[in-house]
Each structure stands twice: as C-alpha cells, then as structure tokens.
Design a protein around this motif. Structure first.
Motif, PDB file in Angstrom:
ATOM      1  N   THR A   1      57.728 104.449 100.361  1.00  8.45           N
ATOM      2  CA  THR A   1      57.687 105.319  99.184  1.00  8.45           C
ATOM      3  C   THR A   1      58.465 104.733  98.011  1.00  8.45           C
ATOM      4  OG1 THR A   1      59.538 106.608 100.101  1.00  8.45           O
ATOM      5  CG2 THR A   1      57.323 107.454 100.467  1.00  8.45           C
ATOM      6  N   THR A   2      59.509 103.935  98.321  1.00 10.08           N
ATOM      7  CA  THR A   2      60.258 103.302  97.240  1.00 10.08           C
ATOM      8  C   THR A   2      59.501 102.103  96.681  1.00 10.08           C
ATOM      9  OG1 THR A   2      62.315 103.945  98.362  1.00 10.08           O
ATOM     10  CG2 THR A   2      62.523 102.383  96.573  1.00 10.08           C
TER      11      THR A   2
ATOM     12  N   GLY B   1      56.337 103.137  94.450  1.00  9.17           N
ATOM     13  CA  GLY B   1      56.870 104.181  93.583  1.00  9.17           C
ATOM     14  C   GLY B   1      56.194 104.179  92.224  1.00  9.17           C
TER      15      GLY B   1
ATOM     16  N   ASN C   1      62.047 103.846  87.242  1.00  4.91           N
ATOM     17  CA  ASN C   1      62.004 105.092  88.010  1.00  4.91           C
ATOM     18  C   ASN C   1      62.211 106.311  87.122  1.00  4.91           C
ATOM     19  OD1 ASN C   1      61.645 103.715  90.458  1.00  4.91           O
ATOM     20  ND2 ASN C   1      63.838 103.514  90.793  1.00  4.91           N
TER      21      ASN C   1
ATOM     22  N   ALA D   1      58.418 111.397  93.718  1.00  4.75           N
ATOM     23  CA  ALA D   1      58.573 110.004  94.129  1.00  4.75           C
ATOM     24  C   ALA D   1      59.609 109.298  93.265  1.00  4.75           C
ATOM     25  CB  ALA D   1      57.231 109.284  94.041  1.00  4.75           C
ATOM     26  N   SER D   2      59.573 109.590  91.979  1.00  5.43           N
ATOM     27  CA  SER D   2      60.496 108.932  91.051  1.00  5.43           C
ATOM     28  C   SER D   2      61.923 109.395  91.273  1.00  5.43           C
ATOM     29  CB  SER D   2      60.070 109.208  89.605  1.00  5.43           C
ATOM     30  OG  SER D   2      58.773 108.733  89.349  1.00  5.43           O
TER      31      SER D   2
ATOM     32  N   THR E   1      63.186 110.561  94.043  1.00  6.89           N
ATOM     33  CA  THR E   1      63.616 109.941  95.299  1.00  6.89           C
ATOM     34  C   THR E   1      64.005 108.485  95.071  1.00  6.89           C
ATOM     35  OG1 THR E   1      62.060 111.350  96.493  1.00  6.89           O
ATOM     36  CG2 THR E   1      62.956 109.495  97.692  1.00  6.89           C
ATOM     37  N   SER E   2      63.210 107.784  94.273  1.00  6.51           N
ATOM     38  CA  SER E   2      63.496 106.380  93.984  1.00  6.51           C
ATOM     39  C   SER E   2      64.750 106.219  93.125  1.00  6.51           C
ATOM     40  CB  SER E   2      62.296 105.733  93.271  1.00  6.51           C
ATOM     41  OG  SER E   2      61.172 105.704  94.118  1.00  6.51           O
TER      42      SER E   2
END
Length: 413
Positions: free
Chosen positions: A35-36, A39, A116, A295-296, A298-299
């Motif tokens: 996921t990273t 991203g 991100n 997602a962002s 989390t990143s």
C-alpha cells in the motif's frame, strides 16, 4: 498420562501462537509495503504516463514487476538476515557511509512526503471540493494526530491490510468495467513501439514505489522478523508484498488504459481520479477520492516513521525524541506542500528523486552480502546478486538521461 497431556497441549498452543504471530507479521509487512509502494505517487504517475504513452505504458508496468522483485528480494533478505537497518548496514560496509546513505534516504523521504501530502490533498478535493492547499494543511494536522496516538504503528499495520484489500476490490471493479483490448496490451508489454522513449516512465514509477520497499525492510527489524533462522518467513513476506503490489499495478493500469482507449482525455489536475470517474461514474470517483485520502494519510504516517528510522541510530538526539521528530517531519512537509501548491508535479518529482537514490542503496546492500560481520554464515543466492547488480548498473547509468527527459516533459525545456 494426565501429567503428559497438559504439556503436549501447552506445546501445541505455543506452536500455534508462534505460527499466528508469524502469519500476522508477514501479512502486516507485505500489505504495508504494497500500500505504501502503490500509494498516491504511483497512482498519479501511472495515470499521467498512461495518458502520455497510451498502450505502450504496458511495457514500463511489465518491466517494473521484475525490477521490484530484484530490489525487494535483495533488500529484504539482507536487512532481515542481518537484523540491521539500512543505514547501519552501510556503516558496517564502510565506517561513516551510513550517514550520507541515511541522509540521502531521508531527503528522498521528504520528496515522498511532499507527494503523499499532495495525494491526500487531491483526495480531499475529490471528497469535499476544497482547495488542495487547505487539504494539505488538514493532512498535516490529521497525520500528526494519528502519529501521537498510542500504539499508532500497530494500527498502521492493521489499516494497511484492510486498505490493501479495499484498493484491490475497487481498482478491479473499475478495470472490469472498462477493459482495454487484451491482446494488443499484452504485445505492447514486451514489444512497445519505442523502448528508448519509455525509460523515463519505467524509472519514475520504480522510484515512486521504492519508499514502500524501504519501509517494509525497516519494519522487518522493528517487528522482530530477522535473523538467518527467519529467512523463509522473510522470503514469504517479500513474495506476498510483491504479489499484492503487482496485482494492484496491473489492475490500475488496465483500468486507466480502458478509459483512455474510449477517446477520453484525463483532467491534468487530478488524472487518476478522473480516470475512475469515467470508468465507474460519480460513485467510483467519490470512492477513489476516499481511497486516495486514506492511502495517502497511511503513507504520510508510514513514510515519516521510515524517514526518522533512517537517521535515529545515527543521531542519538533524534532517537531520544523520535515521536516529536516524526510529528515535526509531517508538519514541515505539509507546510512545504501548501507553499508550493503543485500536487501533480510533486508526485512525479518524488519518483524521479528516489530513482536516483536507489542504485546507491542497492549497491551498498549487495556489497553487504559478502560480509560475514553483517550476514554471518548466510549465503546469498548468486542469481539474486547478479539481478540486483544489473538493476544498479542500468538505473545508475540512466540517471542523467532520466533527469533531462523529466525536465523536457514537465518543464517544457
């Protein structure tokens, strides 16, 4: 008989607990890496380049699968077996080398975090319509709050698992509703119209994903999945992470290309989201905005953790105040993104910067495979060493060309 049974049950329970921990650890690291690495940067880079190169973009996506395998299998094995972080391996290879390596990677992490935060701001814009500058500020605040929550790293791992599954389902849905012509796409993956013209997108999308590879490698050490005894589990984690990332990449490319072959021109301000709007309507557009935002975020948290982990063993003052440095990192990159207010360019630039740093890091790790004081009696497969060396040579030699091509494409020079 009764005295033996509890012992057997206790032993079985201990084995089950150990197996359960290893499975969770493998999945956590694999999904965090996937996921990273897939991203906001990769999403946007794939959309922008597919818009430029159309069906020929199949080749960079296909080639990046093999490059990802070569990087992750080399990097994770050596970091995992040694139990050392990347910068500490570099210091063992050559005393003092860890400082420039750690600082270079931290600077690369700054580029990633600009990307991100930009991705999060674009996601917020899709969801609410607010300007990306305000979205970047909101991202800084939320990212900082998430980081100071107790046990944030554990929750980050859990979120990565669920988010990865959510992304696969969403992207697969859009890909299935707008499939491109499969046979021409498969042919373009191995025989595009111009190989030389595809160097920039290939290296940029690889660079856009390496932050996930570094984060996963550093995480192996933190969760205790290390040492030669755990080589099998490290390999499984690497295979799982690569497989998840590859599935998402292929589905994403197919979804975007399927939209483009209908004659649509994507909105340059947010091309990835626009592709999903054309592919799945307003509902798909909204859901993509939500995925991009989560997602962002989390990143942002994961990348800040990685950036500080790259230098905390080099500078004791940072190690003593790790959480404060992470929060400061998030706030500074968020404010920097607001002042620059060029989300798409920053997402593309992050890929370029990190494609330049990668050959240095991978070369250092490959040297470490021959050092017993780093890997002990572990014998690294020769074919992996050769594959990694080829990646170092190609990416290193292509760096100058990649810079000039990037300037030509995005600055009009």
């Amino acid at each position: 008989m009764s005295s033996v049974t509890p012992s057997v049950e206790s032993s079985a329970q201990s084995v089950n607990q150990s197996t359960s921990w290893q499975t969770k650890a493998i999945l956590s690291v694999a999904f965090l890496m996937a996921t990273t690495s897939v991203g906001p940067g990769f999403l946007t880079q794939t959309a922008v380049f597919t818009n430029m190169y159309q069906i020929d973009m199949a080749f960079p996506v296909f080639a990046s699968m093999f490059i990802t395998f070569g990087i992750v299998m080399n990097l994770w094995r050596i970091v995992g077996v040694s139990g050392l972080r990347i910068q500490d391996i570099a210091n063992r290879v050559a005393p003092g080398l860890g400082y420039p390596i750690g600082i270079l990677l931290a600077l690369g992490a700054v580029a990633f975090n600009f990307g991100n935060v930009s991705g999060s701001a674009l996601g917020i814009q899709v969801l609410t319509g607010v300007d990306t500058g305000w979205g970047a500020l909101f991202t800084g605040i939320i990212g900082s709050l998430l980081f100071v929550i107790h046990n944030a790293s554990k929750r980050m791992d859990q979120m990565a698992r669920y988010l990865g599954l959510f992304m696969i389902v969403l992207i697969a849905y859009v890909a299935m509703t707008s499939l491109p012509p499969l046979m021409p796409t498969a042919i373009a993956a191995v025989a595009p119209s111009d190989y030389g013209n595809l160097l920039l997108p290939t290296l940029t999308i690889v660079g856009g994903a390496v932050g996930g590879y570094y984060t996963g490698a550093q995480r192996l050490v933190d969760i205790g999945l290390k040492g030669e005894a755990n080589v099998a589990d490290i390999k499984r984690a690497a295979w799982a992470g690569i497989s998840i990332a590859v599935v998402i990449r292929i589905l994403l490319f197919m979804a975007i290309l399927g939209v483009l072959v209908t004659g649509v021109t994507l909105d340059a301000k947010n091309p990835a989201a626009d592709a999903f709007r054309h592919g799945a309507g307003e509902v798909g557009y909204f859901i993509f905005g939500l995925v991009l935002f989560v997602a962002s975020i989390t990143s942002v948290v994961g990348n800040s953790y990685m950036a500080i982990s790259l230098v905390k063993t080099l500078f004791p003052a940072i190690a003593r105040n790790e959480k404060a440095w992470c929060v400061g990192f998030i706030l500074v990159t968020s404010l920097g993104t607001v002042f620059m207010n060029m989300p798409i360019l920053l997402l593309m630039l992050a890929g370029l910067v990190n494609s330049l740093i990668l050959p240095i890091v991978l070369a250092t790790v490959l040297v470490a495979t021959k050092r017993k004081d780093i890997v002990g009696d572990y014998r690294h497969p020769m074919w992996l060493t050769l594959m990694g060396s080829a990646i170092v040579l190609v990416m290193g030699a292509a760096s100058a060309t990649n810079i000039s091509n990037f300037i030509g494409k995005f600055f009009g020079a």
